[in-house]
Scaffold this motif. Structure first.
Motif, short mmCIF file in Angstrom:
data_model
loop_
_atom_site.label_atom_id
_atom_site.label_comp_id
_atom_site.label_asym_id
_atom_site.label_seq_id
_atom_site.Cartn_x
_atom_site.Cartn_y
_atom_site.Cartn_z
N PRO A 1 0.80 -1.24 0.00
CA PRO A 1 0.02 -0.01 0.03
C PRO A 1 0.71 1.17 -0.01
CG PRO A 1 -0.56 -1.66 1.60
CD PRO A 1 0.60 -2.05 0.98
N ARG A 2 0.23 2.37 -0.52
CA ARG A 2 0.94 3.51 -0.74
C ARG A 2 0.45 4.70 0.40
NH1 ARG A 2 1.82 3.73 -6.99
NH2 ARG A 2 3.80 2.43 -7.14
N LEU A 3 1.19 5.57 0.82
CA LEU A 3 0.73 6.48 1.79
C LEU A 3 0.67 7.96 1.53
CD1 LEU A 3 -0.34 7.17 4.94
CD2 LEU A 3 2.09 7.23 5.40
N ILE A 4 -0.21 8.63 1.70
CA ILE A 4 -0.23 10.06 1.36
C ILE A 4 -0.53 10.87 2.43
CG2 ILE A 4 -1.16 12.19 0.18
CD1 ILE A 4 -1.69 10.22 -2.27
N MET A 5 0.32 11.64 3.04
CA MET A 5 0.13 12.58 4.29
C MET A 5 -0.52 13.90 3.80
SD MET A 5 -0.19 12.15 7.34
CE MET A 5 0.63 10.73 7.50
N ASN A 6 -1.72 14.19 4.18
CA ASN A 6 -2.44 15.39 3.63
C ASN A 6 -2.74 16.25 4.88
OD1 ASN A 6 -3.79 16.99 2.03
ND2 ASN A 6 -5.83 16.21 2.05
N MET A 7 -2.96 17.62 4.53
CA MET A 7 -3.37 18.66 5.58
C MET A 7 -2.06 18.78 6.59
SD MET A 7 -7.38 17.64 6.33
CE MET A 7 -8.53 17.56 5.28
N VAL A 8 -0.93 18.69 6.08
CA VAL A 8 0.10 18.98 6.69
C VAL A 8 0.32 20.55 6.92
CG1 VAL A 8 2.75 18.78 6.65
CG2 VAL A 8 1.28 16.80 6.08
N ASP A 9 0.49 20.82 8.17
CA ASP A 9 0.73 22.36 8.42
C ASP A 9 2.46 22.60 8.39
OD1 ASP A 9 -1.71 23.38 8.79
OD2 ASP A 9 -2.00 22.21 10.65
N GLU A 10 3.07 21.77 8.80
CA GLU A 10 4.62 22.05 9.13
C GLU A 10 5.50 20.83 8.74
OE1 GLU A 10 5.65 23.60 12.80
OE2 GLU A 10 4.21 22.88 13.76
N PRO A 11 6.75 20.96 8.50
CA PRO A 11 7.57 19.82 8.09
C PRO A 11 7.55 18.54 9.32
CG PRO A 11 8.70 21.69 7.38
CD PRO A 11 7.37 22.32 8.18
N LYS A 12 7.36 19.20 10.52
CA LYS A 12 7.38 18.01 11.37
C LYS A 12 6.29 17.16 11.46
CE LYS A 12 5.78 20.85 15.50
NZ LYS A 12 6.42 21.30 16.91
N ASN A 13 4.93 17.89 10.91
CA ASN A 13 3.84 16.78 10.83
C ASN A 13 4.13 15.77 10.01
OD1 ASN A 13 1.59 19.79 11.05
ND2 ASN A 13 2.52 18.76 12.70
N ALA A 14 4.88 15.82 9.07
CA ALA A 14 5.10 14.79 8.32
C ALA A 14 5.84 13.40 8.84
CB ALA A 14 5.78 15.25 6.82
N ASP A 15 6.40 13.59 10.02
CA ASP A 15 7.09 12.35 10.92
C ASP A 15 6.10 11.50 11.19
OD1 ASP A 15 9.51 14.22 10.35
OD2 ASP A 15 9.43 14.83 12.43
N VAL A 16 4.86 11.79 11.32
CA VAL A 16 4.03 10.79 11.75
C VAL A 16 3.89 9.59 10.66
CG1 VAL A 16 2.61 12.25 13.12
CG2 VAL A 16 1.96 12.04 10.65
N ALA A 17 4.18 9.85 9.44
CA ALA A 17 4.00 8.69 8.50
C ALA A 17 5.21 7.60 8.95
CB ALA A 17 4.66 9.37 7.26
#
Length: 379
Positions: free
Chosen positions: A220-236
């Protein structure tokens, strides 16, 4: 025909935004694309697409599966893009029977004669029909947001996908199927695939081998949407670690999309954002993800560990670059007078309210986890 099911563990994470805009992006690249709204019972994809309200949809066909399926396929204003509306006015369309699901899958697969890419915008949640549609491809996309509840539900969706794959790999009447049925009836809570597999292998080697082969090709592939700042992307990375540790599942990261109020303006203008403002940070993120998909091999391709590692590293770099671009754009708006300081203050206020809401959700979940642990220790 490349099949791209797009799902989410919960609603409100922008799944339809991704589906519609990816469809437009592929069509702009010269592909023959069909976008199907399979969010049955809550169909509103036509609004994101800027398409007129459908007179007939999948619900119409499901009520008479002997009718001509092509009657519910409509042309859009985007060259190369056709649309299959869902249906939220005919009761029961969200809960398909086995016969309806089989008939619908047959019609969708028949589109391969004149279609390069089929995008399935699935409903939120883990209903059996949704999981089966998601498993039509080995590389379905899961859309999440950084919010704790969204991340948790994305993982739960992937967990249910793996268990659905395991269940369907065990033939009816097999020892493995009976074992899984018993576990479900007993309400088994925390089940980890790495611990469960040896049990299945012991009681039913044939079913075990079939499942392991299918799981090895599922990426499966993941897209992280509704990110506000770079550190939010870490939850992936949290989703990735949980999938590898508890599900024996490897996922690929397609990238991040920053939250942008321009999507609301595009929606009110009845245009997909890639058409409304193609140079925006949001649109460029969509185009980037579309390019990655088109550049990757077809559905039977399984990325190795290095390619998966690279996908997460690349997504982190893209998050940094997009954030810098976004900040430059805000500065340009302020200097040009297109955005006043008052507008900026209101934007910050709305983001602070969102952050406050997320903190409350986080504290609530922590409280539930603490109580669950305490109860577990008492037992």
């Amino acid at each position: 025909m490349r099949i791209i099911p797009i799902a989410s563990g919960k609603g409100g994470v922008g799944k339809s935004l991704v589906s519609a805009n990816l469809a437009v992006s592929f069509a702009q690249a010269g592909k023959s694309v069909v976008l199907a709204d399979l969010d049955l019972g809550a169909s509103n994809l036509h609004l994101v697409l800027g398409h007129q309200a459908p007179k007939a949809g999948i619900g119409t066909y499901l009520n008479n599966i002997k009718s001509n399926f092509s009657d519910v396929i409509t042309q859009t204003d985007v060259r190369g893009l056709r649309f299959i509306p869902g249906d939220n006015e005919i009761p029961g369309t969200a809960n398909l029977t086995a016969a309806q699901r089989k008939a619908l899958v047959k019609q969708l697969l028949a589109l391969k004669e004149d279609t390069d890419i089929l995008i399935l915008d699935l409903g939120a949640g883990t209903h059996q029909s949704i999981l089966d549609f998601f498993l039509l491809s080995n590389q379905g996309i899961v859309v999440s947001a950084p919010a704790v509840t969204a991340v948790l539900n994305a993982y739960v969706f992937l967990k249910n996908t793996v268990f659905r794959l395991m269940f369907s790999s065990c033939t009816k009447g097999s020892k493995a199927r009976a074992h899984l049925e018993k576990m479900r009836k007993d309400g088994a809570g925390h089940i980890y695939i790495p611990k469960l597999l040896p049990e299945i292998q012991k009681i039913d080697p044939v079913s075990h081998e079939k499942f392991v082969k299918r799981l090895d090709t599922l990426r499966p592939r993941l897209i992280m949407n509704m990110v506000d700042e770079p550190k939010n992307a870490d939850v992936a990375m949290k989703i990735r670690r949980s999938c590898e540790e508890y599900l024996d599942l490897k996922i690929e990261h397609m990238g991040i999309i920053y939250r942008d109020m321009i999507q609301d303006k595009a929606l009110s203008s009845r245009l997909p954002v890639v058409l409304y403002k193609p140079q925006s940070v949001l649109s460029q993120a969509i185009y980037r993800i579309a390019d990655k998909i088109m550049e990757s091999p077809e559905d039977n391709f399984t990325p190795d560990d290095k390619q998966i590692d690279d996908s997460f590293t690349e997504a982190e770099l893209e998050a940094e670059i997009d954030f810098d671009t976004k900040m430059e754009y805000v500065e340009d708006l302020l200097h040009s007078g297109a955005m006043s300081q008052g507008d900026l203050i209101e934007t910050v206020k709305s983001q602070q309210l969102e952050i406050s809401k997320l903190k409350k959700e986080n504290n609530f979940l922590k409280l539930k986890i603490t109580k669950a642990l305490q109860q577990g220790y008492k037992v």
